[in-house]
Design an enzyme around this catalytic site. Structure first.
Site, short mmCIF file in Angstrom:
data_model
loop_
_atom_site.label_atom_id
_atom_site.label_comp_id
_atom_site.label_asym_id
_atom_site.label_seq_id
_atom_site.Cartn_x
_atom_site.Cartn_y
_atom_site.Cartn_z
N ARG A 70 0.85 -1.19 0.00
CA ARG A 70 0.00 0.00 0.00
C ARG A 70 0.89 1.25 0.00
O ARG A 70 1.71 1.43 0.91
CB ARG A 70 -0.90 0.02 1.23
CG ARG A 70 -1.79 1.26 1.26
CD ARG A 70 -2.48 1.48 2.58
NE ARG A 70 -3.17 2.77 2.53
CZ ARG A 70 -3.55 3.46 3.59
NH1 ARG A 70 -3.31 3.01 4.81
NH2 ARG A 70 -4.17 4.62 3.45
N HIS A 114 -3.56 10.74 0.54
CA HIS A 114 -3.03 10.54 1.88
C HIS A 114 -2.43 11.86 2.36
O HIS A 114 -1.25 11.96 2.67
CB HIS A 114 -1.99 9.41 1.90
CG HIS A 114 -1.78 8.80 3.25
ND1 HIS A 114 -1.81 7.44 3.48
CD2 HIS A 114 -1.56 9.37 4.46
CE1 HIS A 114 -1.59 7.19 4.76
NE2 HIS A 114 -1.42 8.37 5.37
N GLU A 159 -8.19 8.26 6.21
CA GLU A 159 -8.47 8.77 7.54
C GLU A 159 -9.07 10.18 7.57
O GLU A 159 -8.47 11.13 8.08
CB GLU A 159 -7.19 8.75 8.39
CG GLU A 159 -6.65 7.36 8.62
CD GLU A 159 -5.46 7.31 9.56
OE1 GLU A 159 -5.19 6.22 10.09
OE2 GLU A 159 -4.80 8.35 9.75
N ASN A 286 -7.69 1.07 9.75
CA ASN A 286 -6.45 1.54 10.36
C ASN A 286 -6.64 1.50 11.87
O ASN A 286 -7.43 2.28 12.42
CB ASN A 286 -6.14 2.97 9.92
CG ASN A 286 -5.82 3.07 8.44
OD1 ASN A 286 -5.78 2.07 7.73
ND2 ASN A 286 -5.57 4.28 7.97
N TYR A 288 -4.73 1.34 15.75
CA TYR A 288 -3.53 1.46 16.57
C TYR A 288 -3.80 1.26 18.05
O TYR A 288 -3.01 0.62 18.74
CB TYR A 288 -2.88 2.84 16.36
CG TYR A 288 -2.27 2.98 14.99
CD1 TYR A 288 -1.00 2.48 14.72
CD2 TYR A 288 -2.97 3.59 13.96
CE1 TYR A 288 -0.44 2.59 13.45
CE2 TYR A 288 -2.43 3.70 12.70
CZ TYR A 288 -1.16 3.20 12.45
OH TYR A 288 -0.62 3.29 11.19
N GLU A 345 -3.67 -0.36 7.98
CA GLU A 345 -2.60 0.10 8.87
C GLU A 345 -2.76 -0.58 10.22
O GLU A 345 -3.86 -0.69 10.73
CB GLU A 345 -2.64 1.62 9.09
CG GLU A 345 -2.31 2.46 7.87
CD GLU A 345 -2.29 3.96 8.17
OE1 GLU A 345 -2.03 4.33 9.34
OE2 GLU A 345 -2.54 4.74 7.24
#
Length: 445
Positions: A70, A114, A159, A286, A288, A345
């Site tokens: 990606r 992005h 995002e 994504n 985290y 991600e």
């Protein structure tokens, strides 16, 4: 702990974070070039020099067994003014890169946006203007016509929550504005851009699969008394983006909240939500960390996001390292939305440096990678349809306003020499890929 035979295994980057070469081959400035210059912070002027070094980086990926990469296409490199003339040198660069990836058995997974908006568009209103969403649709057409014959999977707008909140409410990211109403307006235009791009993909490349990568935060109340606050926080970070994309409507509770806080959402025009809800083939996830929330006002919103819980493992950036929340998120997405998922991600900061032998022993990342893959496998056992896993990040890159202080990469990058060193976490990941299953860590990892 085994994965389907067609599972995508790879890593991710973005153009401004790794490419460098910001003034080469016709690229024009982006809002991040302007923002970093104005703030006097680390810029992407050189970054990882991936613009020149991508063949060697692709060789590294192939050597680790990755079958997907990606990356993002730089809008100011392809259409420097945001609209109008196309830059042949920009197209040629990504042409060569896509061909080079395919020659190595690596599937290209490009992200159309992005965060590196052409500065020329910002000067005309940027994401505060609907015209930027229309410009994005035209830019998408350029990319589809140039690369669509070789790209099976497209990602649209990375995002939008981070862009709208950090860039327009908190002022921490480009362009550095601070206003809640503007943040909500920008979020809508980013989602509109996604929907317009999906329409172009459907028209020009009907056989491709596509979707939007969202930053998603499993949200937990501190206690039962904080449940309503946690649901509101979930609406702010997650449902405000999930529901319009996958259900064609904004969540009613959040519409009511925003109208109370910022006034009528009159920028949402008739037909917008039909566009935003254009059928997606997948959702980019994504992930985290989680959010823990209490019912106390903070920064103008009726909830408070708590600091990391004492005793919970953390990455070196201070984020809680909680694979169980990753599992919860994937199961929730499957239950509530029923769409195939692509992990676009997942990772964290561990700042290990080479030892005297040149080895990078990032033990924390290797252990976190294994635990998150186990959580992913468990979610798949419970029905979640996951198409692949793309680790963030391939390289130690520019972490936006945090500069080069944080290392997310599977591959260590020496800032002075650009030398690459494969970390222990990458060697572990290569064994996972080879087995197509979550394997145990070895003692020397």
């Amino acid at each position: 702990m085994n994965f389907p035979p067609d599972f995508l295994w790879g890593a991710a980057t973005s153009s401004y974070q790794v490419e460098g070469a910001v003034a080469e081959d016709g690229r024009a400035p982006s809002i991040w070039d302007t923002f970093t210059a104005e703030r006097g912070i680390d810029s992407g002027a050189v970054a990882c020099d991936h613009y020149h070094r991508w063949p060697a980086d692709a060789d590294l990926m192939a050597g680790l067994g990755m079958n997907a990469y990606r990356f993002s296409l730089a809008w100011p490199r392809i259409v420097p003014a945001g609209t109008g003339p196309v830059n042949p040198a920009g197209l040629a660069h990504y042409d060569r890169m896509i061909d080079g990836l395919l020659e190595r058995g690596i599937t290209p997974v490009p992200t159309l946006y992005h965060w590196d908006l052409p500065q020329a568009l910002e000067d005309r209103g940027g994401w505060k203007s609907r015209e930027t969403a229309e410009a994005f649709a035209a830019y998408t057409e350029v990319c589809l016509d140039a690369f669509g014959d070789r790209v099976p999977t497209w990602l649209t707008v990375n995002e939008p929550w981070v862009v709208s909140v950090l860039g327009y409410r908190l002022g921490l990211h480009a362009p550095g504005e601070r206003d809640l109403r503007t943040s909500v307006l920008v979020a809508h235009h980013l989602l509109l851009a996604h929907g317009l791009a999906m329409g172009r993909i459907r028209e020009r490349r009907p056989d491709a699969r596509a979707g939007i990568p969202l930053s998603l935060y499993p949200t937990y109340p501190l206690s039962e008394a904080d449940a309503e606050a946690a649901w509101g926080s979930d609406g702010y970070t997650n449902r405000w983006f999930l529901d319009p994309v996958l259900r064609g409507k904004y969540p009613a509770d959040m519409v009511a909240l925003f109208e109370r806080l910022v006034g009528p959402l009159d920028f949402v025009r008739p037909g917008d939500l039909d566009v935003i809800g254009t059928r997606s083939d997948l959702l980019g996830v994504n992930y985290y960390t989680r959010r823990r929330v209490a019912a106390a006002p903070q920064d103008g919103l009726p909830w408070k996001v708590l600091r990391a819980e004492e005793g919970v493992p953390r990455t070196e950036s201070g984020w809680e390292d909680v694979p169980g929340a990753f599992h919860d998120l994937l199961v929730r997405l499957h239950r509530d939305y029923g769409i195939p998922l692509l992990i676009t991600e997942n990772g964290g900061v561990w700042n290990a440096e080479p030892d005297a032998t040149g080895r990078v022993r990032d033990t924390g990342r290797a252990h976190a990678l294994r635990r998150h893959l186990l959580a992913l496998s468990g979610a798949m056992d419970e029905g979640a349809r996951v198409l692949g896993y793309l680790h963030w990040s391939l390289l130690d890159n520019l972490e936006w306003a945090e500069g080069y202080a944080q290392r997310f990469g599977l591959v260590h990058v020496d800032r002075a020499t650009q030398e690459r060193r494969v970390k222990d976490s990458a060697r572990y990941y290569a064994r996972v890929i080879a087995a197509n299953a979550v394997v145990d860590l070895q003692e020397d990892e």
